[in-house]
Design a protein around this motif. Structure first.
Motif, PDB file in Angstrom:
ATOM      1  N   ASP A 157    -118.079  69.594 -44.496  1.00  0.00           N
ATOM      2  CA  ASP A 157    -118.091  70.139 -43.269  1.00  0.00           C
ATOM      3  C   ASP A 157    -119.353  70.498 -43.233  1.00  0.00           C
ATOM      4  O   ASP A 157    -120.135  71.270 -42.941  1.00  0.00           O
ATOM      5  CB  ASP A 157    -117.034  71.223 -43.263  1.00  0.00           C
ATOM      6  N   TYR A 158    -120.808  69.580 -43.195  1.00  0.00           N
ATOM      7  CA  TYR A 158    -121.829  69.611 -42.299  1.00  0.00           C
ATOM      8  C   TYR A 158    -122.518  70.350 -41.211  1.00  0.00           C
ATOM      9  O   TYR A 158    -123.190  71.107 -41.248  1.00  0.00           O
ATOM     10  CB  TYR A 158    -122.947  68.347 -42.840  1.00  0.00           C
ATOM     11  N   ALA A 159    -121.427  70.138 -40.948  1.00  0.00           N
ATOM     12  CA  ALA A 159    -121.410  70.423 -39.241  1.00  0.00           C
ATOM     13  C   ALA A 159    -121.556  71.772 -38.849  1.00  0.00           C
ATOM     14  O   ALA A 159    -121.839  72.977 -38.421  1.00  0.00           O
ATOM     15  CB  ALA A 159    -120.672  69.919 -38.081  1.00  0.00           C
ATOM     16  N   ARG A 160    -120.079  72.371 -40.153  1.00  0.00           N
ATOM     17  CA  ARG A 160    -119.337  74.093 -39.837  1.00  0.00           C
ATOM     18  C   ARG A 160    -120.993  74.545 -40.982  1.00  0.00           C
ATOM     19  O   ARG A 160    -121.263  75.892 -39.827  1.00  0.00           O
ATOM     20  CB  ARG A 160    -118.994  73.936 -40.201  1.00  0.00           C
ATOM     21  N   LEU A 161    -121.325  73.394 -41.544  1.00  0.00           N
ATOM     22  CA  LEU A 161    -121.985  75.159 -42.200  1.00  0.00           C
ATOM     23  C   LEU A 161    -123.533  74.974 -41.097  1.00  0.00           C
ATOM     24  O   LEU A 161    -124.376  75.481 -41.498  1.00  0.00           O
ATOM     25  CB  LEU A 161    -123.191  73.563 -43.373  1.00  0.00           C
ATOM     26  N   ALA A 162    -123.806  74.054 -41.220  1.00  0.00           N
ATOM     27  CA  ALA A 162    -125.316  73.997 -39.927  1.00  0.00           C
ATOM     28  C   ALA A 162    -124.982  75.296 -39.361  1.00  0.00           C
ATOM     29  O   ALA A 162    -126.033  75.521 -38.778  1.00  0.00           O
ATOM     30  CB  ALA A 162    -125.739  73.128 -38.980  1.00  0.00           C
ATOM     31  N   LYS A 163    -123.885  75.216 -38.782  1.00  0.00           N
ATOM     32  CA  LYS A 163    -123.928  76.180 -37.975  1.00  0.00           C
ATOM     33  C   LYS A 163    -123.977  77.793 -38.532  1.00  0.00           C
ATOM     34  O   LYS A 163    -124.550  78.744 -37.342  1.00  0.00           O
ATOM     35  CB  LYS A 163    -122.652  75.993 -36.765  1.00  0.00           C
ATOM     36  N   GLU A 164    -123.510  77.873 -39.414  1.00  0.00           N
ATOM     37  CA  GLU A 164    -122.987  79.045 -40.103  1.00  0.00           C
ATOM     38  C   GLU A 164    -124.669  79.779 -40.531  1.00  0.00           C
ATOM     39  O   GLU A 164    -125.003  80.898 -41.017  1.00  0.00           O
ATOM     40  CB  GLU A 164    -122.397  78.487 -41.046  1.00  0.00           C
ATOM     41  N   GLU A 165    -125.386  79.100 -41.375  1.00  0.00           N
ATOM     42  CA  GLU A 165    -126.836  78.620 -41.740  1.00  0.00           C
ATOM     43  C   GLU A 165    -128.072  78.690 -41.323  1.00  0.00           C
ATOM     44  O   GLU A 165    -128.954  78.029 -41.258  1.00  0.00           O
ATOM     45  CB  GLU A 165    -127.286  78.312 -43.155  1.00  0.00           C
ATOM     46  N   HIS A 166    -127.192  77.891 -39.380  1.00  0.00           N
ATOM     47  CA  HIS A 166    -128.854  77.906 -38.970  1.00  0.00           C
ATOM     48  C   HIS A 166    -129.774  77.042 -39.205  1.00  0.00           C
ATOM     49  O   HIS A 166    -130.755  76.969 -39.259  1.00  0.00           O
ATOM     50  CB  HIS A 166    -129.427  79.044 -38.894  1.00  0.00           C
ATOM     51  N   LEU A 167    -129.309  75.373 -39.644  1.00  0.00           N
ATOM     52  CA  LEU A 167    -130.053  74.717 -40.316  1.00  0.00           C
ATOM     53  C   LEU A 167    -130.316  73.048 -39.508  1.00  0.00           C
ATOM     54  O   LEU A 167    -129.224  73.335 -38.548  1.00  0.00           O
ATOM     55  CB  LEU A 167    -129.137  74.121 -41.544  1.00  0.00           C
ATOM     56  N   ASN A 168    -131.006  72.669 -39.040  1.00  0.00           N
ATOM     57  CA  ASN A 168    -132.289  72.093 -38.611  1.00  0.00           C
ATOM     58  C   ASN A 168    -131.070  70.555 -39.389  1.00  0.00           C
ATOM     59  O   ASN A 168    -130.980  70.662 -40.242  1.00  0.00           O
ATOM     60  CB  ASN A 168    -133.429  71.450 -38.179  1.00  0.00           C
ATOM     61  N   SER A 169    -130.926  69.021 -38.184  1.00  0.00           N
ATOM     62  CA  SER A 169    -131.434  68.353 -38.942  1.00  0.00           C
ATOM     63  C   SER A 169    -131.680  67.461 -40.767  1.00  0.00           C
ATOM     64  O   SER A 169    -130.981  67.215 -40.895  1.00  0.00           O
ATOM     65  CB  SER A 169    -131.064  66.618 -37.974  1.00  0.00           C
ATOM     66  N   LEU A 170    -132.670  68.093 -40.583  1.00  0.00           N
ATOM     67  CA  LEU A 170    -133.460  67.253 -41.373  1.00  0.00           C
ATOM     68  C   LEU A 170    -133.311  67.908 -42.624  1.00  0.00           C
ATOM     69  O   LEU A 170    -132.699  67.921 -43.805  1.00  0.00           O
ATOM     70  CB  LEU A 170    -135.583  67.689 -41.541  1.00  0.00           C
ATOM     71  N   GLU A 171    -132.744  69.896 -42.403  1.00  0.00           N
ATOM     72  CA  GLU A 171    -132.608  70.554 -43.468  1.00  0.00           C
ATOM     73  C   GLU A 171    -130.568  70.298 -44.108  1.00  0.00           C
ATOM     74  O   GLU A 171    -130.611  70.611 -44.900  1.00  0.00           O
ATOM     75  CB  GLU A 171    -132.321  71.973 -43.395  1.00  0.00           C
ATOM     76  N   VAL A 172    -130.106  69.976 -43.174  1.00  0.00           N
ATOM     77  CA  VAL A 172    -128.675  69.600 -44.175  1.00  0.00           C
ATOM     78  C   VAL A 172    -128.444  68.061 -43.718  1.00  0.00           C
ATOM     79  O   VAL A 172    -128.185  67.523 -45.193  1.00  0.00           O
ATOM     80  CB  VAL A 172    -127.765  68.897 -42.023  1.00  0.00           C
ATOM     81  N   ALA A 173    -129.563  67.173 -44.137  1.00  0.00           N
ATOM     82  CA  ALA A 173    -129.712  65.476 -44.571  1.00  0.00           C
ATOM     83  C   ALA A 173    -130.324  66.262 -46.164  1.00  0.00           C
ATOM     84  O   ALA A 173    -130.143  65.800 -47.154  1.00  0.00           O
ATOM     85  CB  ALA A 173    -130.544  64.888 -44.160  1.00  0.00           C
ATOM     86  N   LEU A 174    -131.230  66.896 -46.619  1.00  0.00           N
ATOM     87  CA  LEU A 174    -131.576  67.680 -47.609  1.00  0.00           C
ATOM     88  C   LEU A 174    -130.278  67.806 -48.455  1.00  0.00           C
ATOM     89  O   LEU A 174    -130.678  68.025 -49.640  1.00  0.00           O
ATOM     90  CB  LEU A 174    -133.250  68.957 -47.646  1.00  0.00           C
ATOM     91  N   ARG A 175    -129.766  69.191 -47.534  1.00  0.00           N
ATOM     92  CA  ARG A 175    -128.605  69.664 -47.850  1.00  0.00           C
ATOM     93  C   ARG A 175    -127.647  68.487 -48.801  1.00  0.00           C
ATOM     94  O   ARG A 175    -127.278  68.977 -49.822  1.00  0.00           O
ATOM     95  CB  ARG A 175    -127.967  70.565 -47.031  1.00  0.00           C
ATOM     96  N   ARG A 176    -126.845  68.103 -47.714  1.00  0.00           N
ATOM     97  CA  ARG A 176    -126.135  67.089 -48.581  1.00  0.00           C
ATOM     98  C   ARG A 176    -127.108  66.030 -49.910  1.00  0.00           C
ATOM     99  O   ARG A 176    -126.239  65.615 -50.285  1.00  0.00           O
ATOM    100  CB  ARG A 176    -126.012  65.736 -47.527  1.00  0.00           C
ATOM    101  N   ILE A 177    -127.922  65.642 -49.339  1.00  0.00           N
ATOM    102  CA  ILE A 177    -128.989  64.618 -51.070  1.00  0.00           C
ATOM    103  C   ILE A 177    -128.518  65.615 -52.275  1.00  0.00           C
ATOM    104  O   ILE A 177    -127.956  64.980 -52.717  1.00  0.00           O
ATOM    105  CB  ILE A 177    -129.901  64.480 -50.563  1.00  0.00           C
ATOM    106  N   GLU A 178    -128.806  66.871 -51.956  1.00  0.00           N
ATOM    107  CA  GLU A 178    -128.738  67.957 -53.299  1.00  0.00           C
ATOM    108  C   GLU A 178    -127.199  67.905 -53.326  1.00  0.00           C
ATOM    109  O   GLU A 178    -127.210  68.237 -54.339  1.00  0.00           O
ATOM    110  CB  GLU A 178    -129.727  69.532 -52.451  1.00  0.00           C
TER     111      GLU A 178
END
Length: 241
Positions: A157-178
């Motif tokens: 759940d990257y949407a929840r992860l973005a809210k918890e860690e305050h990530l922008n769309s680019l950081e979420v995409a990089l986290r998904r790739i990682e």
């Protein structure tokens, strides 16, 4: 954002989409004789959803087939008597790290892999024979069995992860790739482990065959020497030489 950065992001996004749809699949098809048992082993990653599909061809008659999936902790993750066709799913737990050299992968939730046993056993059904005592029972001595095992990619759940860690769309995409690259790397480690196991089995088999050949040569030489000694004594006893 520069064009080079956009190009790199697009490239890794394509790789991520490809890895997202990659799943490990193993399929088996075989004949199972009556009162026989056959097990397949499969290395499965930790914290991974596993799906399987089984089918048994032919009528039941006097023979039934049972399926049991046994984990490394000797626990039954799936068990069913008298299978015909169907599916099963289960999630593997976090397996303990047994090798010190694998401690570097402790942060990887899908590592280490562990061996699971998929066992089929065939048994006779005496009640069917008793039920059909007034007529000739349909005697079955073997049945064809097929099994397909899929290791499904883990969704996060990257949407929840973005809210918890305050990530922008680019950081979420990089986290998904990682995450996808880490999972793909874990699957490569599993394949490498299988390759090492098969290499060890081949080396052991070649060594045994070599020693068996040497033993056969020694036995043939010993038999030839004994035969010559025996024939020589025989001719001397008969005073032919």
């Amino acid at each position: 954002m520069s064009s080079a950065t956009w190009t790199t992001l697009v490239f890794f996004s394509i790789v991520s989409i490809f890895l997202l749809h990659v799943q490990t699949c193993q399929a088996f098809e075989f004949y199972l004789n009556q009162n026989a048992k056959l097990c397949f082993t499969e290395q499965l990653p930790s914290n991974t959803k596993v799906s399987g599909e089984y089918a048994v061809a032919g009528s039941e008659g006097t023979m039934s087939v049972d399926l049991t999936v046994i984990g490394p902790d000797r626990r039954d993750y799936f068990s069913k008597l008298g299978i015909e066709s169907g599916r099963f799913t289960f999630k593997t737990p976090k397996h303990p790290i047994l090798k010190p050299e694998d401690a570097k992968y402790a942060m990887d939730e899908h590592f280490p892999p562990a061996v699971y046993h998929f066992c089929f056993s065939a048994r006779s059904i005496p009640e069917n024979i008793e039920t059909n005592s007034n007529q000739q029972p349909h005697v079955v001595t073997r049945r064809r069995v097929s099994l397909k095992v899929d290791v499904l990619p883990t969704e996060r759940d990257y949407a929840r992860l973005a809210k918890e860690e305050h990530l922008n769309s680019l950081e979420v995409a990089l986290r998904r790739i990682e995450d996808e690259i880490r999972q793909f790397s874990s699957e490569l480690d599993i394949l490498s482990s299988r390759e090492q196991t098969m290499r060890n089995i081949n080396e052991i088999t070649n060594s045994r065959v070599t020693w068996l050949g040497i033993f056969n040569v020694v036995v043939m030489i010993a038999a030839g020497v004994y035969e010559m000694y025996h024939m020589k004594n025989y001719f001397r006893h008969k005073k032919l030489i």
